[in-house]
Design a protein around this motif. Structure first.
Motif, PDB file in Angstrom:
ATOM      1  N   LYS A  20       0.839  -1.196   0.000  1.00  0.00           N
ATOM      2  CA  LYS A  20       0.000   0.000   0.000  1.00  0.00           C
ATOM      3  C   LYS A  20       0.878   1.251   0.000  1.00  0.00           C
ATOM      4  O   LYS A  20       0.560   2.250  -0.638  1.00  0.00           O
ATOM      5  N   GLN A  21       1.992   1.166   0.723  1.00  0.00           N
ATOM      6  CA  GLN A  21       2.943   2.274   0.790  1.00  0.00           C
ATOM      7  C   GLN A  21       4.007   2.042  -0.275  1.00  0.00           C
ATOM      8  O   GLN A  21       4.783   1.101  -0.189  1.00  0.00           O
ATOM      9  N   LYS A  22       4.059   2.871  -1.293  1.00  0.00           N
ATOM     10  CA  LYS A  22       4.922   2.631  -2.451  1.00  0.00           C
ATOM     11  C   LYS A  22       6.355   3.107  -2.240  1.00  0.00           C
ATOM     12  O   LYS A  22       7.251   2.743  -2.995  1.00  0.00           O
ATOM     13  N   LYS A  23       6.557   3.915  -1.213  1.00  0.00           N
ATOM     14  CA  LYS A  23       7.897   4.416  -0.931  1.00  0.00           C
ATOM     15  C   LYS A  23       7.978   4.728   0.551  1.00  0.00           C
ATOM     16  O   LYS A  23       7.021   5.224   1.140  1.00  0.00           O
ATOM     17  N   GLY A  24       9.111   4.410   1.170  1.00  0.00           N
ATOM     18  CA  GLY A  24       9.219   4.704   2.591  1.00  0.00           C
ATOM     19  C   GLY A  24      10.545   4.280   3.184  1.00  0.00           C
ATOM     20  O   GLY A  24      11.475   3.884   2.469  1.00  0.00           O
TER      21      GLY A  24
END
Length: 307
Positions: A183-187
């Motif tokens: 769901k989080q594409k970058k982090g």
């Protein structure tokens, strides 16, 4: 870029503008941040000359003058030479970058009885070229992880690169295939890692562990198979760091059965795809891409040269 030239066992360096006014003592201790023991060895053994004469370590250097460093003396190899084909990605008098295949250890756990590792093969490779075979490993990859590994060819290069790695001046970028669609594409995963008390090999996220920081970005998705392809880069180099972080994040590496991945391929899907740093002597920017030697199902989808 700094003008350098090898002459026999000596490296000639033309003093650049950024060194003008520095002493040799400052060059070793502040610019290169060399260890005290190694610095003392260069000083007491007269391994530095200026314009062919013994250098005064406390006098300022002058732009355009020539330093000579005795760097390339013969050394007995620390590891047994072992023949294996090497895929050399970059090489000069100071460094060697190799594309490590999977299923080989970076270094021997038992130097006497184990010799079929990458550093043993690098030792053999340099011996066949007539070079000093005391190669120094700057970082490592797990046995089943592939990709770019950096070696130093002499003690001063090794010391400078070790410090650069510690100070995060060597950037390592990995490709990882993980289970699930993120769901989080970058982090950033900032979670300390320690040993798993219940398993001799495993590591785990632990508040009492060592600081560990992994950045990630989704670069491709296979929605049908529910597999995501990530670009990961590190600020720290803990054992199994990417594997532990992504597993704890709920997206274990494909093939990484130790950390919850499904064995749909024959190893963990992790590849050290790119290595970036400024050369310790020339200050040239080095950017090396390591192609996949296996896992065609990943290499067909990811253009490493554009990372």
């Amino acid at each position: 870029m700094i003008n350098t030239k090898r002459t026999g066992q000596w490296l000639q360096i033309v003093v650049p503008r950024e060194w003008d006014g520095l002493t040799v003592n400052q060059l070793f201790r502040e610019t290169w941040q060399a260890p005290k023991k190694l610095t003392h060895q260069f000083r007491t053994e007269n391994k530095i000359l200026c314009e062919g004469n013994r250098v005064n370590w406390n006098l300022p250097l002058t732009l355009g003058t020539t330093l000579q460093l005795h760097l390339f003396e013969e050394e007995a190899p620390q590891f047994q030479p072992f023949y294996q084909e090497l895929s050399v990605l970059f090489e000069d008098e100071h460094v060697l970058i190799v594309n490590k295949p999977p299923f080989i250890n970076t270094h021997p756990n038992d130097p006497i009885n184990e010799n079929n590792t990458l550093i043993n093969a690098a030792t053999f490779y340099l011996l066949t070229k007539g070079e000093s075979a005391n190669v120094r490993q700057i970082h490592r990859l797990d046995r089943d992880t592939s990709g770019a590994i950096l070696f130093a060819k002499h003690a001063l290069a090794g010391a400078i690169l070790d410090k650069m790695l510690e100070q995060r001046k060597i950037k390592r970028t990995y490709i990882a295939a993980v289970h699930g669609l993120l769901k989080q594409k970058k982090g950033t995963l900032n979670m300390p890692i320690g040993r798993d008390r219940h398993h001799a090999v495993r590591r785990r996220v632990s508040q009492s562990g060592q600081a560990a920081i992994t950045h990630f970005q989704v670069i491709h998705e296979n929605k049908q198979k529910k597999i995501s392809y990530l670009k990961c880069w590190l600020e720290t180099g803990r054992t199994h760091q990417i594997r532990v972080h992504l597993s704890h994040f709920g997206h274990p590496l494909v093939g990484d059965t130790l950390y919850g991945g499904e064995p749909i391929i024959n190893r963990q899907a992790l590849h050290a795809a790119k290595l970036e740093f400024f050369h310790p002597f020339t200050q040239e920017f080095i950017e090396i891409h390591a192609p996949f030697t296996d896992l065609p199902e990943i290499s067909k989808m990811i253009d490493i040269s554009k990372m």
